[in-house]
Design a protein around this motif. Structure first.
Motif, PDB file in Angstrom:
ATOM      1  N   ASP A 271      -3.885   4.792   8.057  1.00  0.00           N
ATOM      2  CA  ASP A 271      -2.786   4.893   9.174  1.00  0.00           C
ATOM      3  C   ASP A 271      -2.555   2.955   9.392  1.00  0.00           C
ATOM      4  N   GLY A 272      -3.533   2.238   9.522  1.00  0.00           N
ATOM      5  CA  GLY A 272      -2.950   0.735   9.832  1.00  0.00           C
ATOM      6  C   GLY A 272      -2.428   0.445   8.229  1.00  0.00           C
ATOM      7  N   ALA A 273      -2.304   0.847   6.784  1.00  0.00           N
ATOM      8  CA  ALA A 273      -2.155   0.126   5.679  1.00  0.00           C
ATOM      9  C   ALA A 273      -0.332  -0.277   5.550  1.00  0.00           C
ATOM     10  N   SER A 274      -0.399  -0.662   5.803  1.00  0.00           N
ATOM     11  CA  SER A 274       1.896  -1.339   5.604  1.00  0.00           C
ATOM     12  C   SER A 274       1.964  -0.696   3.708  1.00  0.00           C
ATOM     13  N   THR A 275       2.697   0.318   3.404  1.00  0.00           N
ATOM     14  CA  THR A 275       3.553   0.944   2.336  1.00  0.00           C
ATOM     15  C   THR A 275       4.417  -1.246   1.752  1.00  0.00           C
ATOM     16  N   ARG A 276       4.936  -1.544   2.336  1.00  0.00           N
ATOM     17  CA  ARG A 276       5.769  -2.000   2.114  1.00  0.00           C
ATOM     18  C   ARG A 276       4.847  -3.432   1.768  1.00  0.00           C
TER      19      ARG A 276
ATOM     20  N   ASN B 272       9.366  -2.791  -5.164  1.00  0.00           N
ATOM     21  CA  ASN B 272       9.674  -1.978  -4.401  1.00  0.00           C
ATOM     22  C   ASN B 272       9.176  -1.429  -4.221  1.00  0.00           C
ATOM     23  N   ALA B 273       8.413  -0.980  -2.739  1.00  0.00           N
ATOM     24  CA  ALA B 273       8.082   0.016  -1.898  1.00  0.00           C
ATOM     25  C   ALA B 273       8.699   1.443  -2.415  1.00  0.00           C
TER      26      ALA B 273
END
Length: 223
Positions: free
Chosen positions: A63-68, A77-78
């Motif tokens: 949940d805390g992981a950022s795909t950006r 690019n994401a």
């Protein structure tokens, strides 16, 4: 395709390959005024995303992981996460796939196995480790979306592999207990921050963990 740069009255020639624009072509202007276009290598990009994702999921859980951040660390690019893995959960599944490997424990004596398991338990809080699937699983435990993937790709496979290593009666249950002890040390030490489980107590913890793990292993010995 030809583009005219009216600021310097020169024609810039842009050569596009047949690949989809979803590959996000990178380019740079040569001194001659021609634009050099490079396409991404899909295999290299996917591996870069997986490597960055392992670090980010280890750091923050699902949940805390950022795909950006994952995409930025991978240098792309994401949108490519969706292109290659379908979604964030698809990337998580790719990271967690076939990541259980307890083969180094095979062939050890009971005493050696206890020492190895204790070492594993006490190393879970080591911030020098870039990727530990069990730590990722613990940090992702609050995510309903990640739960089934953790169970399918890590929880059950680890129990099955460890039970085949230790053998004896009720091997799956004893293997589950041993893995629960290991994960419990991490939760108590890192998530709860219990002083009694801090690194300063490692000598005492090593003795107590050794005793508890020996008891679990011995419970399956033939009479």
């Amino acid at each position: 395709m030809e583009l005219t740069d009216f600021s310097c009255n020169q024609v810039i020639t842009l050569r596009l390959t047949s690949k989809s624009t979803g590959d996000y072509l990178s380019a740079r202007l040569r001194p001659s005024g021609k634009l050099e276009v490079k396409t991404r290598n899909p295999a290299v990009t996917q591996e870069a995303l997986l490597k960055a994702a392992r670090l980010e999921f280890h750091r923050a859980g699902y949940d805390g992981a950022s795909t950006r951040k994952i995409a930025s660390d991978a240098g792309c690019n994401a949108a490519l996460i969706n292109r290659y893995f379908g979604s964030k959960i698809g990337l998580f599944e790719a990271v967690m796939e076939s990541c259980s490997d307890l083969s180094p424990l095979r062939g050890l004596t009971t005493d050696q196995l206890v020492v190895a398991l204790v070492d594993i338990a006490l190393s879970k809080a080591d911030h020098q480790i870039d990727f530990d699937p069990m730590v990722v699983a613990i940090k992702s435990s609050g995510s309903a979306e990640a739960h089934d993937i953790v169970r399918k790709n890590l929880g059950n496979p680890m129990v099955e592999e460890l039970s085949s290593i230790i053998g004896g009666e009720k091997a799956p249950q004893r293997a589950g207990l041993l893995l629960s002890i290991i994960s419990g040390v991490f939760v108590g030490r890192v998530s709860a921050g219990a002083d009694a489980l801090s690194k300063h107590e490692n000598d005492t913890l090593r003795t107590l963990l050794g005793m508890s793990m020996t008891a679990v292993l011995s419970a399956g010995e033939a009479n």
